[in-house]
Design a protein around this motif. Structure first.
Motif, PDB file in Angstrom:
ATOM      1  N   TRP A  26       0.874  -1.190   0.000  1.00  0.00           N
ATOM      2  CA  TRP A  26       0.000   0.000   0.000  1.00  0.00           C
ATOM      3  C   TRP A  26       0.900   1.227   0.000  1.00  0.00           C
ATOM      4  N   VAL A  27       1.017   1.874  -1.168  1.00  0.00           N
ATOM      5  CA  VAL A  27       1.964   2.992  -1.259  1.00  0.00           C
ATOM      6  C   VAL A  27       1.289   4.367  -1.348  1.00  0.00           C
ATOM      7  N   ALA A  28       0.003   4.388  -1.710  1.00  0.00           N
ATOM      8  CA  ALA A  28      -0.699   5.680  -1.820  1.00  0.00           C
ATOM      9  C   ALA A  28      -1.105   6.184  -0.426  1.00  0.00           C
ATOM     10  N   GLN A  29      -1.797   7.292  -0.351  1.00  0.00           N
ATOM     11  CA  GLN A  29      -2.243   7.850   0.932  1.00  0.00           C
ATOM     12  C   GLN A  29      -2.962   6.792   1.756  1.00  0.00           C
ATOM     13  N   GLY A  30      -2.458   6.547   2.956  1.00  0.00           N
ATOM     14  CA  GLY A  30      -3.029   5.485   3.792  1.00  0.00           C
ATOM     15  C   GLY A  30      -2.603   5.658   5.241  1.00  0.00           C
ATOM     16  N   PRO A  31      -2.301   4.541   5.927  1.00  0.00           N
ATOM     17  CA  PRO A  31      -2.021   4.615   7.367  1.00  0.00           C
ATOM     18  C   PRO A  31      -0.772   5.433   7.733  1.00  0.00           C
ATOM     19  N   GLU A  32       0.243   5.433   6.889  1.00  0.00           N
ATOM     20  CA  GLU A  32       1.448   6.217   7.196  1.00  0.00           C
ATOM     21  C   GLU A  32       1.139   7.717   7.163  1.00  0.00           C
ATOM     22  N   VAL A  33       0.333   8.137   6.185  1.00  0.00           N
ATOM     23  CA  VAL A  33      -0.057   9.548   6.101  1.00  0.00           C
ATOM     24  C   VAL A  33      -0.860   9.922   7.349  1.00  0.00           C
ATOM     25  N   ALA A  34      -1.790   9.059   7.732  1.00  0.00           N
ATOM     26  CA  ALA A  34      -2.617   9.341   8.916  1.00  0.00           C
ATOM     27  C   ALA A  34      -1.744   9.469  10.172  1.00  0.00           C
ATOM     28  N   ALA A  35      -0.743   8.583  10.299  1.00  0.00           N
ATOM     29  CA  ALA A  35       0.137   8.633  11.475  1.00  0.00           C
ATOM     30  C   ALA A  35       0.997   9.901  11.462  1.00  0.00           C
ATOM     31  N   PHE A  36       1.503  10.246  10.290  1.00  0.00           N
ATOM     32  CA  PHE A  36       2.316  11.464  10.164  1.00  0.00           C
ATOM     33  C   PHE A  36       1.489  12.696  10.523  1.00  0.00           C
ATOM     34  N   GLU A  37       0.231  12.727  10.082  1.00  0.00           N
ATOM     35  CA  GLU A  37      -0.648  13.861  10.404  1.00  0.00           C
ATOM     36  C   GLU A  37      -0.831  13.997  11.923  1.00  0.00           C
ATOM     37  N   ARG A  38      -1.093  12.868  12.589  1.00  0.00           N
ATOM     38  CA  ARG A  38      -1.273  12.909  14.049  1.00  0.00           C
ATOM     39  C   ARG A  38      -0.010  13.400  14.730  1.00  0.00           C
ATOM     40  N   GLU A  39       1.138  12.850  14.311  1.00  0.00           N
ATOM     41  CA  GLU A  39       2.406  13.190  14.963  1.00  0.00           C
ATOM     42  C   GLU A  39       2.798  14.649  14.721  1.00  0.00           C
ATOM     43  N   LEU A  40       2.570  15.146  13.511  1.00  0.00           N
ATOM     44  CA  LEU A  40       2.914  16.546  13.245  1.00  0.00           C
ATOM     45  C   LEU A  40       1.986  17.485  14.001  1.00  0.00           C
ATOM     46  N   GLY A  41       0.692  17.125  14.032  1.00  0.00           N
ATOM     47  CA  GLY A  41      -0.263  17.919  14.814  1.00  0.00           C
ATOM     48  C   GLY A  41       0.185  18.017  16.270  1.00  0.00           C
ATOM     49  N   ASP A  42       0.577  16.876  16.850  1.00  0.00           N
ATOM     50  CA  ASP A  42       1.059  16.860  18.239  1.00  0.00           C
ATOM     51  C   ASP A  42       2.308  17.726  18.395  1.00  0.00           C
ATOM     52  N   ALA A  43       3.222  17.621  17.426  1.00  0.00           N
ATOM     53  CA  ALA A  43       4.505  18.324  17.527  1.00  0.00           C
ATOM     54  C   ALA A  43       4.331  19.845  17.567  1.00  0.00           C
ATOM     55  N   TYR A 238      -9.428  18.502  -6.377  1.00  0.00           N
ATOM     56  CA  TYR A 238      -8.019  18.330  -6.734  1.00  0.00           C
ATOM     57  C   TYR A 238      -7.517  16.924  -6.417  1.00  0.00           C
ATOM     58  N   ASN A 239      -6.363  16.581  -6.987  1.00  0.00           N
ATOM     59  CA  ASN A 239      -5.587  15.479  -6.419  1.00  0.00           C
ATOM     60  C   ASN A 239      -4.336  16.086  -5.817  1.00  0.00           C
ATOM     61  N   PHE A 240      -4.380  16.340  -4.511  1.00  0.00           N
ATOM     62  CA  PHE A 240      -3.254  16.927  -3.792  1.00  0.00           C
ATOM     63  C   PHE A 240      -2.784  15.975  -2.689  1.00  0.00           C
ATOM     64  N   ARG A 241      -2.929  14.655  -2.927  1.00  0.00           N
ATOM     65  CA  ARG A 241      -2.578  13.704  -1.877  1.00  0.00           C
ATOM     66  C   ARG A 241      -1.077  13.532  -1.691  1.00  0.00           C
ATOM     67  N   MET A 242      -0.680  13.240  -0.447  1.00  0.00           N
ATOM     68  CA  MET A 242       0.667  12.770  -0.142  1.00  0.00           C
ATOM     69  C   MET A 242       0.619  11.249  -0.208  1.00  0.00           C
ATOM     70  N   THR A 243       1.742  10.596  -0.522  1.00  0.00           N
ATOM     71  CA  THR A 243       1.766   9.133  -0.540  1.00  0.00           C
ATOM     72  C   THR A 243       2.291   8.580   0.798  1.00  0.00           C
ATOM     73  N   ASP A 244       2.002   7.319   1.061  1.00  0.00           N
ATOM     74  CA  ASP A 244       2.524   6.677   2.270  1.00  0.00           C
ATOM     75  C   ASP A 244       4.051   6.553   2.233  1.00  0.00           C
ATOM     76  N   VAL A 245       4.610   6.460   1.035  1.00  0.00           N
ATOM     77  CA  VAL A 245       6.085   6.407   0.914  1.00  0.00           C
ATOM     78  C   VAL A 245       6.678   7.699   1.477  1.00  0.00           C
ATOM     79  N   GLN A 246       6.071   8.827   1.108  1.00  0.00           N
ATOM     80  CA  GLN A 246       6.561  10.126   1.588  1.00  0.00           C
ATOM     81  C   GLN A 246       6.388  10.269   3.100  1.00  0.00           C
ATOM     82  N   ALA A 247       5.202   9.900   3.582  1.00  0.00           N
ATOM     83  CA  ALA A 247       4.925  10.053   5.016  1.00  0.00           C
ATOM     84  C   ALA A 247       5.876   9.194   5.851  1.00  0.00           C
ATOM     85  N   ALA A 248       6.177   7.987   5.345  1.00  0.00           N
ATOM     86  CA  ALA A 248       7.082   7.089   6.084  1.00  0.00           C
ATOM     87  C   ALA A 248       8.474   7.701   6.181  1.00  0.00           C
ATOM     88  N   MET A 249       8.875   8.416   5.153  1.00  0.00           N
ATOM     89  CA  MET A 249      10.194   9.064   5.146  1.00  0.00           C
ATOM     90  C   MET A 249      10.236  10.217   6.147  1.00  0.00           C
TER      91      MET A 249
END
Ligand SMILES: *Cc1c(COP(=O)(O)O)cnc(C)c1O
Length: 397
Positions: A26-43, A238-249
């Motif tokens: 699963w490389v498109a927007q998915g669980p990694e993006v969701a986790a990155f969003e939570r972590e950045l919001g917290d930060a 729009y299609n302005f999605r981030m991918t899970d590959v990017q979020a994982a990085m």
């Protein structure tokens, strides 16, 4: 020795995280993006964070979601990466440029009132080079007029501002929304990528919808559903999605953010101490109400030195040290110079404006032409910084 202007700090942790996403299938927007969003919001202490494909996309999406469009004015700065002005034009609005404060490189709040018209639908301020702009003054003016403030925080992840007696991270958010960039020139990178933080839940929901075609059923939900579901598309979007590959990085870099900022500030302090009495270049002044992330390290050519920007940069290049001139100005670029944008309620001198020499933005123009940016990145070694300082030390007025 060759010192680049920036060296992205990507290592084993990022490589492993990306490899795991690739193996997961699963490389498109998915669980990694969701986790990155939570972590950045917290930060940054923001209740909502919405990942997108770039900061340029983030700015356009925010303006669109706020209803900014044709016939509207957005008060912003010319002195920024061109994307700031482009985002305004992308939604059909007109950027009205105000000058900057030469110390912070951010919008001069004292000039904003005069630039507001009955068509002003948003103020788009920039935390340039990671230095927070004068948010309390801007929020005060905007609040009195009921105009939303969008923060271009592309460079400012981890930067802090003292507001109401407390240190707060940029992105908290103070305006309606703040937009970050993860381009390799910034403090955290995903190749390309962006994030919007907001305290407005309805706005966050709308941004999530608009970033993926205003599609009512997210692909992650359909994928996991035991029932046949059909999506519908509720408005042009729009299609302005981030991918899970990017979020994982991004996630391991975000986990190291405090440490990275501390290192950057230490490097900045060392530059400041070494360059205080430099005959040609002056280190930046950081007002007591901010703690920048030093996304860049800008030096100002001392007026008495009369040394040219090109000569200084050529000398550094010959010493193996990369440098950049000051941030550009949209009104001086061909894309904007011929369009007759005004820089306030009254038009500038037409002829001068066509030539990209708007008389009303003297500090913006000086900042581009009197600034030389030198290398600073959190993986910089002491030997590398010594090399930069030696190159600067051999510079003659
Ligand atoms: C880098 C930058 C942008 C654009 O960010 P992208 O993620 O590359 O789209 C916008 N505004 C400012 C001030 C920037 O420095």
């Amino acid at each position: 020795m060759e010192i680049p202007i920036v060296r992205p700090q990507l290592g084993e942790a990022e490589a492993r995280a990306v490899a795991e996403v690739v193996r997961s299938g699963w490389v498109a927007q998915g669980p990694e993006v969701a986790a990155f969003e939570r972590e950045l919001g917290d930060a940054v202490s923001a209740p909502h964070a919405v990942a997108v494909s770039s900061c340029t996309a983030a700015l356009e999406l925010c303006l669109h979601a706020l209803g900014v469009g044709f016939g509207d004015d957005v008060v912003t700065v010319s002195h920024s990466f061109i994307a700031t002005a482009n985002a305004v034009v992308a939604v059909g609005a007109r950027p009205v440029f105000v000058d900057i404060d030469p110390v912070t490189y951010g919008m001069d709040a004292r000039l904003v009132e005069a630039a507001l018209t009955e068509k002003t639908r948003a103020i788009l301020c920039v935390h340039q080079l990671g230095f927070p702009c004068d948010l309390p003054a801007l929020l005060d003016i905007a609040g009195r007029r009921g105009i939303p403030v969008v923060e271009d925080a592309a460079c400012a992840i981890g930067s802090e501002i003292e507001m109401a007696g407390k240190w707060q991270r940029i992105g908290r958010p103070h305006g309606v929304a703040a937009c970050f960039s993860f381009h390799p020139r910034k403090v955290i990178t995903t190749g390309d990528g962006g994030m919007i933080t907001t305290k407005d839940e309805a706005l966050a929901e709308r941004l999530r919808l608009l970033r993926q075609h205003a599609m009512t059923v997210a692909s992650t939900l359909r994928h996991g559903s035991q029932r046949v579901t059909f999506e519908s598309f509720v408005e042009p979007a729009y299609n302005f999605r981030m991918t899970d590959v990017q979020a994982a990085m991004a996630r391991p870099q975000l986990a190291r953010l405090d440490q990275s900022i501390a290192t950057r500030r230490k490097l900045a302090l060392r530059y400041r101490e070494a360059l205080e009495g430099h005959p040609v270049l002056a280190p930046p002044h950081e007002p007591s109400w901010m703690r920048g992330n030093f996304q860049s390290y800008p030096l100002r050519i001392r007026p008495e030195a009369r040394s040219s920007q090109v000569k200084i940069m050529q000398h550094l290049l010959e010493c193996g040290v990369a440098s950049r001139r000051g941030v550009g100005n949209a009104h001086m670029e061909p894309a904007y110079a011929h369009l007759g944008w005004t820089c306030g309620p009254e038009p500038c001198d037409e002829e001068l404006h066509r030539k990209g020499r708007c008389l009303r933005l003297p500090h913006s123009e000086a900042a581009r032409d009197d600034t030389v940016m030198i290398p600073l990145f959190h993986g910089m070694t002491q030997a590398e910084q010594d090399h930069v300082l030696a190159a600067l030390g051999s510079l003659r007025p």
